[in-house]
Design a protein around this motif. Structure first.
Motif, PDB file in Angstrom:
ATOM      1  N   MET A 214       0.849  -1.194   0.000  1.00 33.14           N
ATOM      2  CA  MET A 214       0.000   0.000   0.000  1.00 33.14           C
ATOM      3  C   MET A 214       0.880   1.237   0.000  1.00 33.14           C
ATOM      4  O   MET A 214       1.899   1.273   0.692  1.00 33.14           O
ATOM      5  CB  MET A 214      -0.906   0.007   1.225  1.00 33.14           C
ATOM      6  N   SER A 215       0.496   2.241  -0.753  1.00 30.05           N
ATOM      7  CA  SER A 215       1.265   3.479  -0.776  1.00 30.05           C
ATOM      8  C   SER A 215       0.356   4.627  -1.148  1.00 30.05           C
ATOM      9  O   SER A 215      -0.683   4.445  -1.779  1.00 30.05           O
ATOM     10  CB  SER A 215       2.438   3.385  -1.762  1.00 30.05           C
ATOM     11  N   PHE A 228       3.111   7.618   2.619  1.00 32.91           N
ATOM     12  CA  PHE A 228       3.002   6.435   3.455  1.00 32.91           C
ATOM     13  C   PHE A 228       3.213   5.181   2.629  1.00 32.91           C
ATOM     14  O   PHE A 228       3.096   5.183   1.405  1.00 32.91           O
ATOM     15  CB  PHE A 228       1.651   6.378   4.190  1.00 32.91           C
ATOM     16  N   TYR A 229       3.532   4.098   3.336  1.00 34.48           N
ATOM     17  CA  TYR A 229       3.735   2.792   2.725  1.00 34.48           C
ATOM     18  C   TYR A 229       3.274   1.758   3.743  1.00 34.48           C
ATOM     19  O   TYR A 229       3.471   1.942   4.946  1.00 34.48           O
ATOM     20  CB  TYR A 229       5.211   2.578   2.392  1.00 34.48           C
ATOM     21  N   ILE A 242       1.230   0.551   8.694  1.00 36.21           N
ATOM     22  CA  ILE A 242       1.581   1.646   7.789  1.00 36.21           C
ATOM     23  C   ILE A 242       2.732   2.419   8.425  1.00 36.21           C
ATOM     24  O   ILE A 242       2.724   2.680   9.634  1.00 36.21           O
ATOM     25  CB  ILE A 242       0.380   2.573   7.542  1.00 36.21           C
ATOM     26  N   ILE A 243       3.747   2.759   7.637  1.00 37.67           N
ATOM     27  CA  ILE A 243       4.798   3.666   8.064  1.00 37.67           C
ATOM     28  C   ILE A 243       4.709   4.914   7.191  1.00 37.67           C
ATOM     29  O   ILE A 243       4.330   4.830   6.020  1.00 37.67           O
ATOM     30  CB  ILE A 243       6.191   3.016   7.974  1.00 37.67           C
ATOM     31  N   PHE A 244       5.037   6.087   7.750  1.00 39.11           N
ATOM     32  CA  PHE A 244       4.844   7.313   6.973  1.00 39.11           C
ATOM     33  C   PHE A 244       5.816   8.394   7.412  1.00 39.11           C
ATOM     34  O   PHE A 244       6.404   8.336   8.496  1.00 39.11           O
ATOM     35  CB  PHE A 244       3.397   7.811   7.098  1.00 39.11           C
ATOM     36  N   THR A 245       5.987   9.376   6.544  1.00 37.66           N
ATOM     37  CA  THR A 245       6.721  10.588   6.871  1.00 37.66           C
ATOM     38  C   THR A 245       5.786  11.775   6.765  1.00 37.66           C
ATOM     39  O   THR A 245       4.857  11.784   5.954  1.00 37.66           O
ATOM     40  CB  THR A 245       7.911  10.814   5.931  1.00 37.66           C
ATOM     41  N   ILE A 246       6.033  12.788   7.591  1.00 32.06           N
ATOM     42  CA  ILE A 246       5.350  14.073   7.453  1.00 32.06           C
ATOM     43  C   ILE A 246       6.379  15.174   7.657  1.00 32.06           C
ATOM     44  O   ILE A 246       7.335  15.015   8.428  1.00 32.06           O
ATOM     45  CB  ILE A 246       4.182  14.250   8.447  1.00 32.06           C
ATOM     46  N   SER A 247       6.208  16.273   6.941  1.00 28.41           N
ATOM     47  CA  SER A 247       7.109  17.418   7.062  1.00 28.41           C
ATOM     48  C   SER A 247       6.291  18.698   7.093  1.00 28.41           C
ATOM     49  O   SER A 247       5.222  18.792   6.482  1.00 28.41           O
ATOM     50  CB  SER A 247       8.090  17.472   5.885  1.00 28.41           C
TER      51      SER A 247
END
Length: 260
Positions: A214-215, A228-229, A242-247
């Motif tokens: 999933m992405s 996310f992935y 789910i792992i994700f980045t936010i900035s």
């Protein structure tokens, strides 16, 4: 396939008048074989861990960890050069899952790149996807599931305070192979005198028909953006991670969502 991970790197100045993190970046890596984990046995568990991260110096050597607590293991190592490592692999005490584990790796090291040659500390934090992945032919072809989820992140304030966390829902539409969610997260710890940070994190993405991954994108009316992935775990996609980045404003955080 390697072990996907998200990474947050914080740089903290160490001189007396320069003690807060001054930089923070985040990235998503879905290709690297980041860390090897072998898990066997019950009630005594055995985990073999070896570091394969490519983004910083690799000096966590292979290690066997034997433990009797079925809920998890913590491994720590240090070196004379003040490089330290921590690895944790287990279950969230108040959000128990069967087919997935909450897994993170943390490292820190120092150089003299601070103001006027002063010492500064690099803190590298990784969330990883771990568990019994759902086989591609066992992923439902129709219907929807609304997952109950636990979310948390690394710091979003960069002043020594905590990240955001929440309980919420993620919806997977197996017929259309889409993932959607809107979770309101709140800072779990903050500096006295400041207000806690809140963030509405919206996820929108797709479920791959080729490998079941999933992405997608993370957006927020509060100014955060990211990616996310994730993967389904257990029979018929019973659980999900789910792992994700936010900035925001050029500074990033890493996060994970564990669902059942």
């Amino acid at each position: 396939m390697g072990t996907p991970y998200v990474e947050s790197v914080q740089i903290r100045g160490m001189s007396p008048d320069y003690i807060i993190p001054v930089e923070a970046t985040a990235r998503l890596n879905v290709a690297a074989d980041a860390i090897g984990i072998t898990y066997t046995g019950s009630p005594t568990q055995s985990v073999r861990v070896h570091n394969r991260f490519t983004s910083w110096s690799s000096d966590l050597t292979s290690a066997d960890i034997i433990f009797s607590d079925v809920n998890g293991v913590v491994f720590n190592a240090g070196r004379e050069n003040r490089t330290g490592h921590g690895f944790a692999f287990g279950k969230i005490s108040d959000f128990q899952t069967i087919y997935t584990w909450a897994t993170y790796h943390e490292a820190s090291y120092y150089d003299q790149g601070g103001p006027s040659g002063s010492s500064r500390q690099f803190i590298v934090f990784n969330f990883l996807l771990t568990g019994y992945k759902t086989l591609i032919n066992d992923i439902p072809a129709s219907g929807k599931k609304v997952y109950d989820c636990d979310l948390d992140t690394t710091t979003v304030a960069y002043d020594g305070s905590g990240g955001v966390s929440a309980r919420g829902n993620v919806t997977v539409d197996f017929s259309h192979r889409t993932i959607t969610s809107s979770i309101v997260a709140r800072q779990s710890g903050w500096i006295a005198g400041n207000l806690p940070i809140s963030a509405t994190l919206n996820l929108a993405g797709n479920l791959s028909s080729s490998d079941g991954s999933m992405s997608g994108d993370v957006t927020s009316p509060d100014g955060f953006t990211g990616q996310f992935y994730g993967s389904l775990f257990g029979p018929q996609g019973t659980e999900m991670q789910i792992i994700f980045t936010i900035s925001r404003s050029g500074r990033g955080a890493a996060g994970r969502i564990i669902c059942k």
